[in-house]
Design a protein around this motif. Structure first.
Motif, short mmCIF file in Angstrom:
data_model
loop_
_atom_site.label_atom_id
_atom_site.label_comp_id
_atom_site.label_asym_id
_atom_site.label_seq_id
_atom_site.Cartn_x
_atom_site.Cartn_y
_atom_site.Cartn_z
N PRO A 14 0.82 -1.23 0.00
CA PRO A 14 0.00 0.00 0.00
C PRO A 14 0.85 1.27 0.00
O PRO A 14 2.00 1.26 0.44
N HIS A 15 0.23 2.36 -0.48
CA HIS A 15 1.01 3.57 -0.74
C HIS A 15 0.59 4.82 0.01
O HIS A 15 0.80 5.93 -0.48
N PRO A 16 -0.01 4.73 1.20
CA PRO A 16 -0.29 6.00 1.87
C PRO A 16 0.99 6.81 2.06
O PRO A 16 2.00 6.26 2.53
N PRO A 63 -3.14 2.37 -8.44
CA PRO A 63 -4.46 3.02 -8.52
C PRO A 63 -4.37 4.52 -8.80
O PRO A 63 -5.38 5.14 -9.09
N HIS A 64 -3.19 5.09 -8.66
CA HIS A 64 -3.11 6.54 -8.80
C HIS A 64 -2.55 7.01 -10.12
O HIS A 64 -2.25 8.19 -10.29
N TRP A 65 -2.38 6.10 -11.04
CA TRP A 65 -2.22 6.53 -12.43
C TRP A 65 -3.52 6.09 -13.09
O TRP A 65 -3.70 4.95 -13.45
N SER A 196 -9.47 -1.82 2.95
CA SER A 196 -10.61 -0.90 3.13
C SER A 196 -10.08 0.52 3.01
O SER A 196 -8.94 0.82 3.39
N HIS A 197 -10.93 1.40 2.47
CA HIS A 197 -10.36 2.67 2.01
C HIS A 197 -11.27 3.85 2.34
O HIS A 197 -11.40 4.78 1.56
N ARG A 198 -11.86 3.81 3.50
CA ARG A 198 -12.65 4.95 3.90
C ARG A 198 -11.78 5.84 4.79
O ARG A 198 -11.41 5.45 5.89
N ALA A 252 -13.17 -0.47 -0.91
CA ALA A 252 -11.75 -0.81 -0.91
C ALA A 252 -11.01 -0.23 -2.10
O ALA A 252 -11.60 0.01 -3.16
N GLU A 253 -9.72 -0.04 -1.92
CA GLU A 253 -8.89 0.48 -3.00
C GLU A 253 -8.55 -0.63 -4.01
O GLU A 253 -7.88 -0.38 -5.00
N THR A 254 -9.07 -1.83 -3.76
CA THR A 254 -8.96 -2.90 -4.74
C THR A 254 -9.79 -2.60 -5.98
O THR A 254 -9.74 -3.33 -6.95
#
Ligand SMILES: [Fe+2]
Lengths: 304, 324
Positions: A14-16, A63-65, A196-198, A252-254
């Motif tokens: 993960p990339h936070p 996910p960020h490209w 999970s991505h909230r 989710a960020e999935t």
């Protein structure tokens, strides 16, 4: 015949940006008093256990490209620039320099195209590499001594639904595996996403104040654990089968397809994964997990 | 009449009208629409330009660009093959600070961002390059929060108005948005561009018909429908017109001018100007209330929550009770 390329390991990475902020590497302008140690130490253990002598390149799906039209791959051999996180610019202003394995990128591009996917090489030298790619690569390999292949996420979850995302990520994974095998190279895969991505929508005065950090809700925690249990048990096909439900319920960020892509590329491992850490970052659920091809890796020996 | 906001513009944020208008007739029309809108700005002569960009999502409340001279070579993450955009903008940092102060006073979580290298979104870059090419006027750029809904967005608009009034500045406000936002999901040749579907096209045309009549608030009240019908759901709701009507005045007394409408890689791109006027389509009765202070979402559409489960009731929470 030349040797067949291999996937030596895959990692959920993960990339936070908080993890880089907390670590204070020289590349990052923002400075902190620490924070999120369990996750950072998890990344350290992942790094230690990877067979770096064998690894020729790192392939990362981010996910960020976000490319709503097709899957794109970096096609310039060297990038140097500054990455500033658009959501957390106070935490992440990072000067990066990295090499790209353009040959392998092109091979994955071609294999995807052959499989009927919309593919495109990114050849603009002014392009700024996305922060998901940079952060996951830094945390998995702070030395930056391996070339990378960066794959965009085409966001078919937003444009169609989660099932289309799954289908395309699976197809992209198969194409990736074919290209890697034909290349003769040994690679590490990174799925650059949280579970999970909230997020919390507010932040305290001190972002690294760990007394304020917790998962957004117990329901999200339960979903994260459900997925992690399957990873530990080697039930990755089942994990991908429940991915639509997980993605929807755990917000989710999935949704970007990274984890589905990685599992497909690895041929859905049936051996246990090593879970290096689980923890929350600004409320989101993050796991650092490794799938090791080496049958002698301790996590696999225990299972035998 | 609102004499603080002298002009409202709706412009698309995709890079084609800036980088390669010649490749498609519609892209050229949009480019020319930007030039016509620029002339309107010159004639109205506002002190500042305010951009609200749907292409700048924020999560931690709202962000306001406040670096006095951001400079970068920007490349779009999707249309990178169209080329690089060099920019250097003049930002009104004083106004940015004012918006943050006014937003906080109205209950918003809001802050400035002032970092070299901050990724200003393609839409804001395109709008400022085409509408303000020589930095004739200072600008500010406002983010669009992913989770915020109507009440919060309206208050966000009013905070801008508070700040402009406090500083005695006039402004042109610019919503960077497409109408229908569904892109083609396969690569196309420029000459093959078309609106993704007939349904998207029909909705776009209906909205433009209203906007040409100056019916800003009527369009704003349609936002939830617009979100359902012609927006790919990347964010909670379609908010640009709520914001715009909150800033400009929640009514229909505008003179509208549609300069261009054309497909932009499947989406509906339009350049529209709205000028405050005594006439326009006049007063109507609206379904949704005007909000002054943000006290949390009221979940009016959730319908299943009881008072004890839901968030603290805000003004007008009778709507919530009716639904439970
Ligand atoms: Fe992310």
């Amino acid at each position: 015949m030349s040797k067949k390329g291999r996937i030596v390991a895959g990692a959920l990475a993960p990339h936070p940006p908080h993890l880089i902020y907390a670590e204070n590497p020289p590349q990052n302008e923002a400075k902190s008093e620490g924070g999120w140690e369990m996750l950072r130490w998890g990344y350290e253990r992942l790094h230690r256990e990877l067979p770096w002598d064998e690894i020729d390149a790192i392939i990362v799906h981010s996910p960020h490209w976000q490319t709503y039209v097709g899957t794109h791959l970096l096609g310039v051999p060297h990038f140097k620039g500054k990455s500033v996180d658009p959501i957390f610019p106070h935490l992440f202003r990072y000067n990066y320099e990295l090499d790209v394995d353009v040959e392998l990128s092109k091979a994955i591009h071609d294999a995807g195209k052959e499989a009927g996917l919309q593919m495109k090489m990114m050849t603009n030298p002014d392009y700024r590499v996305d922060y998901g790619t940079i952060i996951s690569c830094h945390l998995a390999n702070p030395k930056w001594n391996k070339p990378i292949v960066a794959i965009s996420s085409e966001r078919s979850n937003a444009y169609y639904n989660v099932d289309v995302m799954q289908e395309r990520a699976r197809a992209l994974g198969e194409a990736t595996r074919k290209a890697v095998e034909a290349s003769g190279k040994n690679v590490l895969l990174l799925s650059s996403n949280s579970l999970s991505h909230r997020h919390f929508v507010t932040e305290g005065e001190l972002p690294e104040d760990m007394s304020k950090e917790h998962i957004t809700s117990h329901m999200l925690y339960l979903w994260d654990m459900e997925l992690i249990k399957m990873m530990k048990a080697g039930r990755t096909r089942e994990m991908i089968d429940v991915m639509p439900e997980f993605t929807a319920n755990a917000i989710a960020e999935t949704d970007a397809g990274s984890l589905t892509w990685m599992m497909s590329t690895m041929g859905y491992p049936t051996y246990p994964a090593e879970v290096y850490a689980y923890g929350s970052i600004i409320g989101t659920g993050n796991a650092i997990v490794g799938w090791h091809e080496d049958p002698n890796h301790p996590v696999r020996k225990v299972a035998q | 009449m609102n004499d603080t906001i002298v002009k409202g513009l709706i412009v698309p944020g995709l890079p084609q009208p800036l980088l390669c208008p010649e490749k498609n007739e519609g892209w050229q029309q949009l480019h020319d629409g930007f030039i016509a809108a620029r002339k309107e700005i010159e004639a109205a002569d506002p002190d500042v330009l305010v951009i609200y960009s749907t292409m700048w999502p924020s999560i931690l409340g709202h962000q306001v660009q406040a670096l006095p001279q951001p400079e970068w070579v920007h490349v779009d993450e999707l249309f990178h093959d169209l080329g690089s955009i060099h920019y250097k903008f003049d930002i009104d940092a004083e106004l940015a600070e004012g918006v943050v102060e006014a937003g906080k006073a109205r209950g918003l979580q809001i802050r400035t961002t002032a970092y070299h290298g901050f990724p200003i979104d393609t839409g804001s870059v395109v709008a400022l390059k085409l509408l303000n090419p020589d930095n004739e006027r200072k600008a500010i750029i406002l983010s669009s929060n992913v989770y915020s809904d109507r009440a919060e967005t309206i208050v966000y608009g009013k905070a801008l108005l508070d700040a402009l009034k406090a500083q005695g500045k006039t402004a042109a406000v610019i919503s960077v948005m497409t109408l229908s936002n569904r892109l083609h999901t396969e690569f196309i040749e420029p000459e093959d561009d078309h609106i993704h579907s007939a349904k998207d096209d029909e909705w776009n045309r209906k909205l433009l018909e209203f906007l040409a009549e100056g019916r800003l608030e009527d369009c704003a009240q349609l936002s939830r429908n617009i979100q359902k019908q012609i927006r790919v759901h990347k964010v909670v709701n379609f908010k640009s017109l709520w914001w715009m009507s909150a800033v400009m005045g929640a009514h229909n007394r505008y003179e509208g001018e549609v300069y261009a409408y054309a497909p932009l890689y499947g989406t509906g791109g339009a350049v529209v100007s709205l000028t405050p006027s005594e006439v326009g389509a006049g007063e109507r009765e609206f379904d949704e209330a005007d909000v002054e202070v943000y006290t949390g979402e009221r979940n009016v559409l959730a319908g299943t929550k009881t008072r004890s489960e839901g968030p603290a009731p805000g003004p007008g929470s009778d709507v919530e009770e009716t639904l439970t």
